[in-house]
Design a protein around this motif. Sequence first.
Motif, mmCIF file in Angstrom:
data_model
loop_
_atom_site.group_PDB
_atom_site.id
_atom_site.type_symbol
_atom_site.label_atom_id
_atom_site.label_comp_id
_atom_site.label_asym_id
_atom_site.label_seq_id
_atom_site.Cartn_x
_atom_site.Cartn_y
_atom_site.Cartn_z
ATOM 1 N N CYS A 1 -5.090 -0.944 37.658
ATOM 2 C CA CYS A 1 -5.124 0.293 38.461
ATOM 3 C C CYS A 1 -4.515 0.075 39.846
ATOM 4 O O CYS A 1 -4.786 -0.926 40.508
ATOM 5 C CB CYS A 1 -6.554 0.781 38.600
ATOM 6 N N ALA B 1 -8.400 -3.092 35.463
ATOM 7 C CA ALA B 1 -8.445 -2.064 36.517
ATOM 8 C C ALA B 1 -8.585 -2.750 37.882
ATOM 9 O O ALA B 1 -7.979 -2.336 38.864
ATOM 10 C CB ALA B 1 -9.604 -1.110 36.262
ATOM 11 N N ARG B 2 -9.405 -3.828 37.898
ATOM 12 C CA ARG B 2 -9.632 -4.556 39.162
ATOM 13 C C ARG B 2 -9.257 -6.029 39.017
ATOM 14 O O ARG B 2 -9.934 -6.909 39.553
ATOM 15 C CB ARG B 2 -11.098 -4.414 39.587
ATOM 16 N N THR C 1 -12.742 4.389 43.881
ATOM 17 C CA THR C 1 -11.733 5.400 43.515
ATOM 18 C C THR C 1 -11.596 6.467 44.607
ATOM 19 O O THR C 1 -10.743 7.343 44.492
ATOM 20 C CB THR C 1 -12.127 6.116 42.207
ATOM 21 N N HIS D 1 -15.237 0.083 29.879
ATOM 22 C CA HIS D 1 -14.626 1.380 30.188
ATOM 23 C C HIS D 1 -13.845 1.906 28.989
ATOM 24 O O HIS D 1 -13.934 3.084 28.638
ATOM 25 C CB HIS D 1 -13.727 1.262 31.424
ATOM 26 N N ASP E 1 -8.476 -4.818 30.207
ATOM 27 C CA ASP E 1 -8.650 -3.722 31.150
ATOM 28 C C ASP E 1 -8.808 -4.395 32.509
ATOM 29 O O ASP E 1 -9.896 -4.823 32.892
ATOM 30 C CB ASP E 1 -9.880 -2.882 30.780
ATOM 31 N N ASN F 1 -5.151 2.403 29.406
ATOM 32 C CA ASN F 1 -5.959 1.786 28.338
ATOM 33 C C ASN F 1 -5.722 2.488 27.004
ATOM 34 O O ASN F 1 -5.601 1.836 25.962
ATOM 35 C CB ASN F 1 -7.451 1.843 28.688
ATOM 36 N N SER G 1 -4.831 2.646 41.995
ATOM 37 C CA SER G 1 -5.859 3.297 42.805
ATOM 38 C C SER G 1 -7.018 2.302 42.870
ATOM 39 O O SER G 1 -6.808 1.119 42.761
ATOM 40 C CB SER G 1 -6.252 4.631 42.160
ATOM 41 N N LYS G 2 -8.207 2.706 43.042
ATOM 42 C CA LYS G 2 -9.356 1.802 43.217
ATOM 43 C C LYS G 2 -9.092 0.874 44.417
ATOM 44 O O LYS G 2 -8.558 1.332 45.419
ATOM 45 C CB LYS G 2 -9.638 0.994 41.946
ATOM 46 N N GLU H 1 -12.641 -6.975 29.960
ATOM 47 C CA GLU H 1 -12.550 -6.270 31.245
ATOM 48 C C GLU H 1 -12.751 -7.311 32.347
ATOM 49 O O GLU H 1 -13.692 -8.100 32.278
ATOM 50 C CB GLU H 1 -13.676 -5.233 31.277
ATOM 51 N N GLU I 1 -14.101 6.612 28.340
ATOM 52 C CA GLU I 1 -12.762 7.190 28.244
ATOM 53 C C GLU I 1 -12.713 8.256 27.161
ATOM 54 O O GLU I 1 -11.682 8.447 26.476
ATOM 55 C CB GLU I 1 -11.719 6.061 28.076
ATOM 56 N N THR J 1 -7.440 5.261 32.572
ATOM 57 C CA THR J 1 -7.822 5.777 31.253
ATOM 58 C C THR J 1 -6.577 5.935 30.394
ATOM 59 O O THR J 1 -6.570 5.566 29.211
ATOM 60 C CB THR J 1 -8.543 7.141 31.418
ATOM 61 N N SER K 1 -3.246 7.213 35.021
ATOM 62 C CA SER K 1 -4.600 6.727 35.330
ATOM 63 C C SER K 1 -4.900 5.484 34.507
ATOM 64 O O SER K 1 -4.188 5.173 33.544
ATOM 65 C CB SER K 1 -5.633 7.810 34.987
HETATM 66 C C1 LIG Z 1 -13.008 -0.969 34.521
HETATM 67 C C2 LIG Z 1 -12.296 0.350 34.561
HETATM 68 N N1 LIG Z 1 -11.288 0.576 33.701
HETATM 69 C C3 LIG Z 1 -10.609 1.733 33.687
HETATM 70 C C4 LIG Z 1 -10.923 2.746 34.562
HETATM 71 C C5 LIG Z 1 -10.180 4.053 34.458
HETATM 72 O O1 LIG Z 1 -9.442 4.374 35.555
HETATM 73 P P1 LIG Z 1 -9.088 5.901 35.907
HETATM 74 O O2 LIG Z 1 -10.260 6.427 36.647
HETATM 75 O O3 LIG Z 1 -7.858 5.768 36.738
HETATM 76 O O4 LIG Z 1 -8.860 6.623 34.643
HETATM 77 C C6 LIG Z 1 -11.969 2.567 35.482
HETATM 78 C C7 LIG Z 1 -12.311 3.658 36.430
HETATM 79 O O5 LIG Z 1 -13.235 3.620 37.194
HETATM 80 C C8 LIG Z 1 -12.681 1.336 35.471
HETATM 81 O O6 LIG Z 1 -13.686 1.109 36.319
#
Ligand SMILES: Cc1ncc(COP(=O)(O)O)c(C=O)c1O
Length: 336
Positions: A196, A170-171, A10, A85, A168, A64, A198-199, A138, A90, A61, A59
Amino acid sequence: MKWIDLRSDTVTRPTREMMDAMMSAEVGDDVYGEDPSINRLEEVAAQTLGTESALFCSSGTQSNLLALLSHCARGDEYIAGQAAHTYRYEAGGGAVIGSIQPQPIEFEPDGSLDLEKVARFIKPDDFHFAKTRLLCLENTQGGKVLPMAYLKQAREFAHRHNLSFHLDGARVFNAAVKLNLDVREITRYFDTISCCLSKGLGAPVGSVLCGPDPLIKRARRWRKMVGGGMRQAGILAAAGEYALTRHVDRLADDHENALRLARGLSDIPGVEVDLGWVHTNILFADMDADMDVLSAHMKERGILIDNSKHLRLVTHLDVDPEDVEKALEAFKEFFA
Ligand SMILES: Cc1ncc(COP(=O)(O)O)c(C=O)c1O
């Protein structure tokens, strides 16, 4: 001095090219639906992840949370990993804002949820219980890529039990790059995906919630309620679109750097790394050390790590092979 920050992906800074894209972004008021850069990002995201619609969120968060709120009503329940997460990190948003009860279940070592265990936690239709509505996975989970065969089983399971199915992600692009698959091969099993920007993808801000149009319309209303109706946020969406279209393939470099770091660490007496679980850009190392002293030692050498004994190290856009070598040298020096 350049900091080598291994705490998380991040922490990346936008590249010069990404900033140029932000500088030249056309903007408008997104609450009126008039920000062309956000509209385009949402189209690109939906197309890339293979869903009908997408929503730009502030974000991971938030995306989700909007998924929980859009799938579940007050008194419903969602099932997620104990360390997921969505459940753990969250701030309990689903419970606080949606009155949605979480049902956490321990992840298996490979990051999956044992479906037989999940079945035992699904509540019968009885007024004593919350209504189990949603299953969340996830991917990647702690850097681990969920097996494709498992995704298919979990999809069928969710369908059989009348559960909606959220990822989720995110990645999720790290998983796709690792498997050398179009990301849609993964996302097609889910009703909704939060991903996401970002990341690993390197945008400064943002996430997209992707799914069917009626659900995304509900999510848009919830987003407004939680203060996420942003106005001329096209400058952020431009970074997001840049990330989504230019920074996916390079994730393979992060995976290679993580493996290089993991291998180097596993050669150091006093450090244990299970190389088999280093699938993408996240690795865990168990250190026989006073972690406060170790992190101070690293910091003096320009390297940022956390101070947890089960240490998470993350590679990303701002870490190159030379940085990995520097970090390994600093670890070696400490353990010598
Ligand atoms: C697996 C996972 N989901 C969701 C998030 C949430 O992302 P954000 O930090 O943008 O709220 C993260 C953040 O590190 C994460 O690792």
